[in-house]
Design a protein around this motif. Structure first.
Motif, PDB file in Angstrom:
ATOM      1  N   ALA A   1      37.924  47.670  46.132  1.00  0.00           N
ATOM      2  CA  ALA A   1      38.231  46.394  45.471  1.00  0.00           C
ATOM      3  C   ALA A   1      38.911  46.611  44.121  1.00  0.00           C
ATOM      4  CB  ALA A   1      36.956  45.576  45.296  1.00  0.00           C
TER       5      ALA A   1
ATOM      6  N   SER B   1      30.543  42.477  49.535  1.00  0.00           N
ATOM      7  CA  SER B   1      31.627  43.368  49.121  1.00  0.00           C
ATOM      8  C   SER B   1      32.980  42.911  49.635  1.00  0.00           C
ATOM      9  CB  SER B   1      31.359  44.789  49.623  1.00  0.00           C
ATOM     10  OG  SER B   1      30.184  45.321  49.074  1.00  0.00           O
TER      11      SER B   1
ATOM     12  N   MET C   1      39.594  40.252  44.448  1.00  0.00           N
ATOM     13  CA  MET C   1      40.320  41.184  43.593  1.00  0.00           C
ATOM     14  C   MET C   1      41.778  41.360  44.035  1.00  0.00           C
ATOM     15  SD  MET C   1      38.181  42.351  41.216  1.00  0.00           S
ATOM     16  CE  MET C   1      38.414  44.054  40.706  1.00  0.00           C
TER      17      MET C   1
ATOM     18  N   ASN D   1      45.713  38.410  48.920  1.00  0.00           N
ATOM     19  CA  ASN D   1      44.529  38.450  49.799  1.00  0.00           C
ATOM     20  C   ASN D   1      44.851  38.135  51.257  1.00  0.00           C
ATOM     21  OD1 ASN D   1      44.707  35.666  49.936  1.00  0.00           O
ATOM     22  ND2 ASN D   1      43.028  35.312  48.506  1.00  0.00           N
TER      23      ASN D   1
ATOM     24  N   LEU E   1      34.455  40.252  47.541  1.00  0.00           N
ATOM     25  CA  LEU E   1      34.941  40.816  46.289  1.00  0.00           C
ATOM     26  C   LEU E   1      36.332  41.416  46.477  1.00  0.00           C
ATOM     27  CD1 LEU E   1      34.453  41.685  43.318  1.00  0.00           C
ATOM     28  CD2 LEU E   1      33.524  43.827  44.234  1.00  0.00           C
ATOM     29  N   VAL E   2      36.536  42.141  47.576  1.00  0.00           N
ATOM     30  CA  VAL E   2      37.850  42.737  47.835  1.00  0.00           C
ATOM     31  C   VAL E   2      38.919  41.653  47.892  1.00  0.00           C
ATOM     32  CG1 VAL E   2      39.247  44.040  49.479  1.00  0.00           C
ATOM     33  CG2 VAL E   2      36.898  44.738  49.040  1.00  0.00           C
ATOM     34  N   LYS E   3      38.628  40.581  48.627  1.00  0.00           N
ATOM     35  CA  LYS E   3      39.618  39.500  48.759  1.00  0.00           C
ATOM     36  C   LYS E   3      39.890  38.831  47.417  1.00  0.00           C
ATOM     37  CE  LYS E   3      38.959  38.447  53.642  1.00  0.00           C
ATOM     38  NZ  LYS E   3      38.680  37.403  54.655  1.00  0.00           N
TER      39      LYS E   3
END
Length: 398
Positions: free
Chosen positions: A224, A254, A261, A266, A257-259
């Motif tokens: 992320a 998690s 960030m 995204n 969070l990646v999406k």
């Protein structure tokens, strides 16, 4: 030998997808069966029954945990209740056919009340305080890890698949913990793979892949932290996730969070959910590379699969992945939770020439010779025999 593998988690029906520890139990059961041993798996479920999972006999005992948020109930009382059921089931199975050895899956206190009636070994599948440090509160980890250490007292032998787990657990329980690697087995030929998910979701896309449990302890937060810069630098590239999303402390997700960030990029984060191996294998094979930035692991089979199917794997030092990968030779290694190094490695992979990729994959295949299934199954068989002899000797002395 008549061997019983005892686990708190396994398939409930024949078509269930096995991951992690249950898959290891199934694979080692098949290997031991091929060596002429009688194999049974003992697990829990919603009703008592004896059934067959893809060639292995499974004994499921009815077990309903006490529903409570109290930590003592969840992590001590429920494992004890489960183990009483396991002891009773083993007694019944032993009366029908003498059991030569039982192997327990070291996982959330399984074996805490094992009664030591027959030769036994404990395989450390999970040591909570090491491998799940980001998924539970300190209080929960303390209780779970205590129950895992208490279970270790009951067994004639203990082993772990990785050196790092064996060393930590050995110190904590003040006992020898042997290292016996996980045998590597590919379940399918390329002709048996199912291309449908790849064709529908990923065909003509360039992508890096993460597969397995999507959680902080698997290093997803590290991904992320660098995902925005990576997607910005390579506008024609995607990042793909496959597996179950684990919800950490306070429901931490998690993947979300990646999406978040990734910001405006995204839409280039693709989540495929949990896939059957026949669907997952072509996705591994056709990725640019596999990213596995674990904080701590236990010689995961997923890394072995990625090396075999793809050959370009980014792992972490001091996490057990460095017991599989040699940096710059059979894969790439970064420091734990170092997003700058991860971004650099992913960029290097993007710029790799075809002959470099080919050489790294050839080296990765050579690394897998250390995990050859028949040789490691024979090593485990010898270990079992030594445990049985020691058990019988101790009974004579008593």
């Amino acid at each position: 030998m008549n061997i019983v593998y005892v686990t708190g988690l396994f398939a409930q029906k024949n078509e269930d997808i096995l991951g992690g520890m249950p898959r290891y139990i199934y694979k080692i059961g098949v290997l031991m069966q091929e060596r002429g041993h009688n194999i049974n798996i003992l697990t829990t479920g919603h009703k008592d029954r004896v059934w067959n999972y893809q060639g292995i006999e499974v004994h499921t005992i009815c077990y309903t945990p006490i529903c409570s948020e109290n930590r003592f109930v969840k992590y001590i009382l429920n494992p004890m209740k489960r183990d009483i059921s396991f002891n009773n089931a083993l007694k019944s199975m032993n009366q029908i056919r003498k059991i030569d050895l039982v192997q327990y899956a070291g996982w959330f206190g399984v074996g805490i009340l094992y009664n030591r009636k027959m030769p036994s070994v404990l395989r450390i599948s999970t040591y909570s305080r090491v491998q799940l440090s980001t998924e539970y509160s300190k209080q929960e980890l303390d209780i779970m890890s205590w129950s895992e250490r208490m279970a270790a007292r009951n067994f004639d032998g203990i082993f772990a698949p990785s050196k790092v787990t064996a060393q930590v657990f050995s110190v904590d329980v003040n006992r020898k913990v042997s290292v016996i690697r996980t045998p590597f087995v590919i379940d399918l030929s390329e002709d048996e793979e199912d291309q449908s998910v790849w064709e529908r979701k990923l065909e003509e896309k360039k992508y890096f892949l993460f597969f397995g449990r999507i959680s902080k302890d698997k290093g997803v937060v590290t991904i992320a932290k660098c995902i925005y810069k990576f997607l910005q630098k390579y506008p024609d590239c995607y990042f793909v996730f496959a597996g179950n999303v684990a919800y950490g402390i306070n429901g931490f997700n998690s993947l979300k969070l990646v999406k978040r960030m990734a910001k405006e990029y995204n839409d280039r984060i693709i989540y495929l959910g949990q896939l059957e191996h026949k669907q997952l294998y072509p996705i591994i094979r056709k990725s640019i590379g596999v990213v596995m930035p674990s904080i701590m692991d236990n010689l995961p089979n997923s890394c072995l699969e990625a090396l075999y199917l793809n050959g370009i794997v980014i792992g972490t030092r001091k996490s057990s992945l460095d017991e599989i990968i040699r940096n710059q030779i059979s894969g790439l290694l970064i420091e734990i939770d170092n997003e700058r190094q991860l971004l650099t490695c992913m960029s290097n992979v993007m710029e790799m020439k075809e002959d470099e990729r080919k050489r790294m994959k050839e080296n990765a295949i050579k690394e897998l010779e250390r995990f050859e299934a028949k040789r490691l199954a024979k090593q485990l068989e010898k270990y079992y025999e030594e445990i049985i002899i020691a058990f019988r000797k101790s009974k004579r002395i008593l």
